[in-house]
Design a protein around this motif. Structure first.
Motif, PDB file in Angstrom:
ATOM      1  N   ALA A 500      -5.413   3.098  -5.253  1.00 27.42           N
ATOM      2  CA  ALA A 500      -4.936   2.217  -4.175  1.00 27.42           C
ATOM      3  C   ALA A 500      -5.710   2.523  -2.900  1.00 27.42           C
ATOM      4  O   ALA A 500      -5.215   3.200  -1.996  1.00 27.42           O
ATOM      5  CB  ALA A 500      -3.433   2.411  -3.957  1.00 27.42           C
ATOM      6  N   GLU A 502      -6.307   0.970  -0.377  1.00 22.60           N
ATOM      7  CA  GLU A 502      -5.740   0.447   0.874  1.00 22.60           C
ATOM      8  C   GLU A 502      -4.745   1.430   1.511  1.00 22.60           C
ATOM      9  O   GLU A 502      -4.269   1.205   2.633  1.00 22.60           O
ATOM     10  CB  GLU A 502      -5.042  -0.887   0.604  1.00 22.60           C
ATOM     11  N   THR A 503      -4.424   2.524   0.811  1.00 17.68           N
ATOM     12  CA  THR A 503      -3.460   3.501   1.328  1.00 17.68           C
ATOM     13  C   THR A 503      -3.962   4.120   2.637  1.00 17.68           C
ATOM     14  O   THR A 503      -5.093   4.588   2.717  1.00 17.68           O
ATOM     15  CB  THR A 503      -3.224   4.626   0.296  1.00 17.68           C
ATOM     16  N   ARG A 504      -3.107   4.113   3.659  1.00 19.80           N
ATOM     17  CA  ARG A 504      -3.490   4.688   4.947  1.00 19.80           C
ATOM     18  C   ARG A 504      -3.583   6.210   4.844  1.00 19.80           C
ATOM     19  O   ARG A 504      -2.848   6.834   4.073  1.00 19.80           O
ATOM     20  CB  ARG A 504      -2.482   4.313   6.029  1.00 19.80           C
ATOM     21  N   THR A 534     -11.839   8.624   4.734  1.00 16.63           N
ATOM     22  CA  THR A 534     -12.451   7.318   4.988  1.00 16.63           C
ATOM     23  C   THR A 534     -13.837   7.236   4.358  1.00 16.63           C
ATOM     24  O   THR A 534     -14.196   6.229   3.732  1.00 16.63           O
ATOM     25  CB  THR A 534     -12.550   7.054   6.498  1.00 16.63           C
ATOM     26  N   CYS A 537     -13.501   6.810   0.599  1.00 18.03           N
ATOM     27  CA  CYS A 537     -13.178   5.425   0.228  1.00 18.03           C
ATOM     28  C   CYS A 537     -14.435   4.558   0.233  1.00 18.03           C
ATOM     29  O   CYS A 537     -14.634   3.725  -0.665  1.00 18.03           O
ATOM     30  CB  CYS A 537     -12.149   4.840   1.189  1.00 18.03           C
ATOM     31  N   ARG A 541     -16.171   2.616  -2.908  1.00 16.55           N
ATOM     32  CA  ARG A 541     -16.476   1.186  -2.880  1.00 16.55           C
ATOM     33  C   ARG A 541     -17.915   0.928  -3.315  1.00 16.55           C
ATOM     34  O   ARG A 541     -18.187   0.024  -4.106  1.00 16.55           O
ATOM     35  CB  ARG A 541     -16.253   0.633  -1.469  1.00 16.55           C
TER      36      ARG A 541
END
Length: 554
Positions: A500, A502-504, A534, A537, A541
């Motif tokens: 996930a 999108e998890t902060r 960050t 992530c 991607r």
């Protein structure tokens, strides 16, 4: 300049002396043609025109089963003639302008390895001949050439070509017989998440064609016993007849299941086929069989589709009125266990800590998706049943999930112990094993607690001496508890970012036991990965984009 006149005398005199033999060979040539013996195409490459044309024109090549494909005056010209005429044999000089014979041989070996090469070698050219032999050339003729020198070599080359063709035919026949079995085995390994080589996986993908991104799995199960060969034959034939053989991409059998990978998920057509098959089984032996159809998915997720099929078998029963089980038909089938749990990782776990990591990760994913308590219990039951089937030992295993609480901690401990039992991981044979099991369970029960430490566990949870706790842990893991705990927490965080993204960062920090401001979490994350959350992530991607765009994943 070579002595061409001398060469023509050496070439012409034998032809003159043997002209009668050539005539006598006419009947043999005719018999060869009547027997449909292959004519071999020969390309002659030599920079001396008189030699080149002499070899091509003054020998009755047809008598010996040879057809002149053409002549060329240097290696480059010869290479172009090869592209144009596709010869079986190339007979080439060594010293030539533009491209010499060695350059031509190198290109032929790289691009046309089946072409046989004969080297025409003059006195003093042994160095070049040696280079040619290093590249795999077996045959050469010493200049000046004449018919008596050339023909025995030509006959050997022809024999070599025939031998190669025969071996290739045998190989192709063997491959043709074994390929269906090989593909079935590869399909089976992929379904079971077993290690598969890139070459084997390419064989599997090659069968998919245009269906790579849209396949479903159709499974038949006989709860009483494995299907025999005749029963499998009946299922396959009826399905091919009613559903269409072109829609059946692959098939295999695993334990009590017969499985078909299909490229078109037409539920109505599948149901008609299934009704007919169930009628046949009921009529012949009174057996009630189960049939399940997975969702549609990409080919790389076919193992997850098999997990879904097995879950459908667990939820349904052979006596169901519905001929076909599929997710849309079953109420309460909210996703499936493979969405949350990595069954292959759980199966491969070397110790209880690995299992607890995977089980806790599965619960984190379910909580992120808002799965309710009773559904969690149901999914845990499915994970256990599907894991039992992975054993492939036909031993019936059951557990009463209704008899336990639905809170996360109870479910996690229960499922982890059951999975450890399937993997023959020792949890209770001695004090050391029991103590470590209790420590690990206590860690995961408190992993979101920011106060979790060796002191906290020893004093507040396990009620044991802190120093003794430390010694026990280091003896088992060869590292301090604080180091191990950081590795586990960041390991979980990495998996959640992959699941996930999108998890902060603040929410992720809390999920794995760090303060929500994220500063200490980011520092620990960088220590383990050399990246901030960050940056990690972003790296994920890019990796996913590269995988989707590569030819191997096309």
């Amino acid at each position: 300049m070579r002595d061409s006149a001398l060469h023509i005398r050496s070439l012409t005199l034998p032809l003159t002396a043997k002209r009668g033999r050539g005539l006598r060979s006419a009947s043999a040539s005719q018999n060869r043609r009547q027997g449909n013996e292959s004519m071999y195409k020969l390309l002659i490459v030599d920079d001396e025109k008189i030699e080149r044309e002499g070899m091509a024109e003054f020998i009755d090549w047809n008598t010996y089963g040879i057809e002149i494909a053409g002549t060329a005056w240097n290696g480059q010209d010869g290479y172009e003639k090869v592209l144009e005429t596709h010869p079986d044999i190339v007979m080439t000089d060594i010293k030539m302008p533009v491209m010499d014979g060695i350059g031509l041989i190198r290109k032929l070996k790289e691009e046309f390895p089946d072409i046989q090469v004969i080297v025409l070698s003059g006195y003093g050219e042994y160095e070049y001949t040696s280079q040619a032999m290093e590249m795999g050339v077996k045959y050469y003729i010493l200049k000046p050439c004449d018919e008596e020198r050339m023909l025995p070599v030509i006959e050997k080359v022809k024999d070599e070509i025939e031998k190669t063709k025969l071996e290739k035919r045998k190989y192709d026949t063997t491959v043709k017989k074994l390929l269906p079995l090989a593909k079935e085995q590869v399909f089976r390994n992929i379904l079971l998440n077993r290690e598969t080589s890139r070459k084997e996986y390419d064989i599997f993908l090659g069968k998919m064609g245009e269906h790579k991104d849209c396949v479903s799995l159709l499974g038949f199960r006989n709860p009483a016993a494995r299907f025999d060969a005749l029963e499998q034959f009946v299922i396959e034939n009826v399905l091919s007849e009613l559903y269409g053989g072109e829609n059946i991409l692959m098939e295999t059998a695993i334990n009590k299941d017969v499985l078909f990978l299909i490229g078109e998920r037409d539920i109505e057509k599948v149901e008609k086929s299934v009704e007919r098959i169930r009628e046949e089984f009921s009529r012949v032996n009174g057996q009630a069989i189960q049939v399940a159809l997975s969702d549609t998915g990409a080919i790389e997720h076919v193992s997850a589709l098999y997990t879904q099929v097995r879950e459908l078998f667990q939820i349904g029963s052979p006596s169901d009125d519905a001929a076909l089980l599929y997710p849309e038909r079953l109420s309460g089938f909210e996703g499936h266990s493979a969405e949350f749990f990595r069954l292959d990782k759980m199966k491969a776990a070397k110790d209880y800590a690995d299992i607890l990591f995977e089980v806790y990760l599965g619960f984190m994913k379910m909580n992120l998706r808002g799965v309710e308590a009773e559904q969690k219990k149901r999914i845990c039951g499915l994970v256990y049943q599907v894991s039992c089937e992975e054993k492939e030992d036909d031993i019936e295993r059951a557990f009463d999930w209704d008899g336990i609480s639905s809170d996360d901690d109870t479910l996690m401990r229960t499922l982890s112990v059951l999975i450890a039992g399937l993997g023959d991981i020792d949890l209770d044979s001695g004090k050391e094993q029991i103590r470590m099991k209790n420590i690990l369970q206590a860690v995961y029960s408190n992993i979101r607690n920011t106060d979790l430490s060796i002191r906290y566990l020893a004093r507040e949870v396990l009620f044991m001496n802190e120093e003794h706790f430390g010694r026990v842990f280091v003896r088992s893991w060869d590292k301090k508890f604080s180091t191990w705990l950081r590795e586990v927490r960041i390991g979980l965080a990495k998996e959640i970012l992959s699941y996930a993204p999108e998890t902060r960062v603040s929410a992720l920090a809390e999920l794995v036991g760090y303060s929500p401001d994220g500063q200490y979490f980011s520092k620990a994350f960088r220590k383990e990965t050399d990246m901030t959350p960050t940056e990690y992530c972003e790296w994920l991607r890019k990796e996913n984009s590269a995988d989707q765009g590569s030819p191997e994943n096309g």
